[in-house]
Design an enzyme around this catalytic site. Structure first.
Site, short mmCIF file in Angstrom:
data_model
loop_
_atom_site.label_atom_id
_atom_site.label_comp_id
_atom_site.label_asym_id
_atom_site.label_seq_id
_atom_site.Cartn_x
_atom_site.Cartn_y
_atom_site.Cartn_z
N ASP A 43 0.91 -1.42 -0.18
CA ASP A 43 0.01 0.28 0.15
C ASP A 43 1.07 1.13 -0.08
O ASP A 43 2.01 1.56 0.51
CB ASP A 43 -1.00 -0.14 1.40
CG ASP A 43 -2.94 0.16 0.81
OD1 ASP A 43 -2.31 1.20 -0.27
OD2 ASP A 43 -3.49 -0.12 1.96
N ASP A 93 -10.15 3.38 -3.55
CA ASP A 93 -10.65 2.21 -3.55
C ASP A 93 -12.54 1.94 -3.42
O ASP A 93 -13.30 3.15 -3.85
CB ASP A 93 -10.89 2.23 -1.61
CG ASP A 93 -9.58 1.65 -1.24
OD1 ASP A 93 -8.68 1.90 -2.12
OD2 ASP A 93 -9.81 2.36 0.20
#
Ligand code: GLA
Length: 402
Positions: free
Chosen positions: A156, A212
């Site tokens: 990430d 997202d």
């Protein structure tokens, strides 16, 4: 005499070779990974931080029992929150309450089912959920992951301050390779620095192209800190337009994980979601609870004809070839010369959509066999075009083969 002279030469050659391999991070280890878009399951969309050894084992069992494994799903990936701290030697420590037998035992269990094991970390100092990140510990973590039998790492981009994205991901790739285990690298940088331009060179096998995904049809939602955005399905699909040339075997655009079955969309919308991910050659990483799927959700996630489009060995990503208001046609070239097509209706009522052969690279007059991939039905030979009524928010997905 001759032998004695050859020994130093051979030694020098070995030394040179190993220097080159170390300098390159031994790229051969990860060569050939992800020849088709990875298929699997990830904990985040449904469970967030609520991960545990038992739940992950249950999910691996369910992947086998439900027929997902047989349909091609392979990776069982734990997202954020498995890690809790670093020990005195700075080794990453899994949460002992939630993972009482440690990560190696969990990896062994997953492997015993013929599946593969994935974990998550972050290129910055902390993960997005505030757990310890990988910054400064890349080689140490890579060795740890390899010793646990990890096959897939999602990395990430939270808490990276001024880090350079390409350099950071190239660094973790080199670390993984030097640990000696082939590990798929999933770059999760949300598309901010256009990873499609450098992700392959950095050694990534897939890279997120957007923020997202949200389990909803349309719209976008800002993050609590005011930055933009998590996206509904439409927003994500629209952001894939123009990226198709960057995808191919070993390196895929990743429009984020599937929400199919999580409850925020209708079955028609989930069918559209899955069809698009297949056509976009996107990783098919399910994000629902595999232990209790309704038959409709099971049938979406395991539709072998749609999955075959996703896994086609040529590795082309589909693209939008026609648009008129709410109506669209998308097409993907297949290795056998056929095209996979989506007729897509974004509107609020049923509409007829026509796909024309000249829009998908065939001569207008050619006769081609059409097959419906959701009805599992041959529709016969069509000349020049194919028309069908398409439900609101729905797709008709077909293959067209001259
Ligand atoms: C980011 C990622 C998500 C998920 C969470 C975990 O938001 O984009 O996919 O991994 O972090 O905290």
């Amino acid at each position: 005499m001759k032998i004695n002279q050859q020994v130093p030469v051979a030694l020098a050659a070995v030394l040179l070779l190993s220097t080159v391999l170390v300098a390159q991070g031994n790229k051969s280890v990860s060569a050939g990974l992800a020849p088709a878009p990875p298929m699997g399951w990830n904990s985040w969309n449904k469970f967030g931080c609520n991960v545990s050894e038992q739940m992950i084992k249950d999910m691996a069992d369910a992947m086998v029992k439900s027929g997902m494994k047989e349909a091609g799903y392979q990776y069982v990936n734990i997202d954020d929150c498995w890690q809790i701290s670093r020990d005195a030697s700075a080794n990453i420590v899994p949460d002992p309450q939630r993972f009482p037998h440690g990560m190696k035992a969990l990896g062994d269990y997953i492997h015993s089912l013929g599946l593969k094991f994935g974990v998550y970390s972050d290129a910055g100092s902390k993960t997005c959920a505030g757990r310890p990140g990988g910054l400064g510990h890349e080689y140490q973590d890579a060795l740890q992951y390899a010793s646990w039998g990890v096959d897939y790492l999602k990395y990430d981009w939270c808490n990276t301050t001024t880090q350079d994205a390409k350099a950071s991901y190239a660094n973790i790739r080199a670390a993984l390779d030097s640990a000696g285990r082939p590990i798929v690298l999933s770059i999760c940088e949300w598309g901010t620095a256009k990873p499609w331009l450098w992700g392959k060179e950095a050694g990534g096998n897939l890279w997120r192209t957007t923020g997202d995904i949200k389990d909803r049809w349309g719209g976008a939602e800002k993050w609590p800190d005011g930055s933009c955005c998590s996206n509904g399905l439409l927003g994500i699909v629209d952001q894939q337009v123009g990226l198709q040339s960057y995808a191919g075997p070993g390196h895929w655009n990743d429009p984020d994980m599937l929400e199919v079955g999580n409850g925020g969309m209708t079955d028609t919308e989930y069918r559209s979601h899955f069809s698009f991910w297949a056509l976009l050659a996107a990783p098919l990483i399910a994000g629902n609870d595999l232990r209790d799927m309704r038959p409709e959700i099971h049938d979406i996630l395991t539709n072998k004809e749609v999955i075959a489009v996703n896994q086609d060995p040529a590795g082309h990503e589909g693209e939008r070839v026609w648009k008129n208001g709410d109506l669209e046609v998308w097409a993907k070239q297949q290795s056998d010369g056929s095209r996979a097509l989506i007729l897509f209706n974004r509107g609020g009522s049923q509409q007829e959509i026509t796909a024309r052969w000249e829009d998908i690279g065939y001569p207008a007059g050619v006769a081609a066999s059409v097959r419906d991939l959701w009805q599992h039905k041959d529709l016969g030979k069509m000349s020049g075009k194919f028309s069908a009524p398409v439900a609101s928010h729905g797709v008709v997905m077909i293959t067209v083969k001259p």
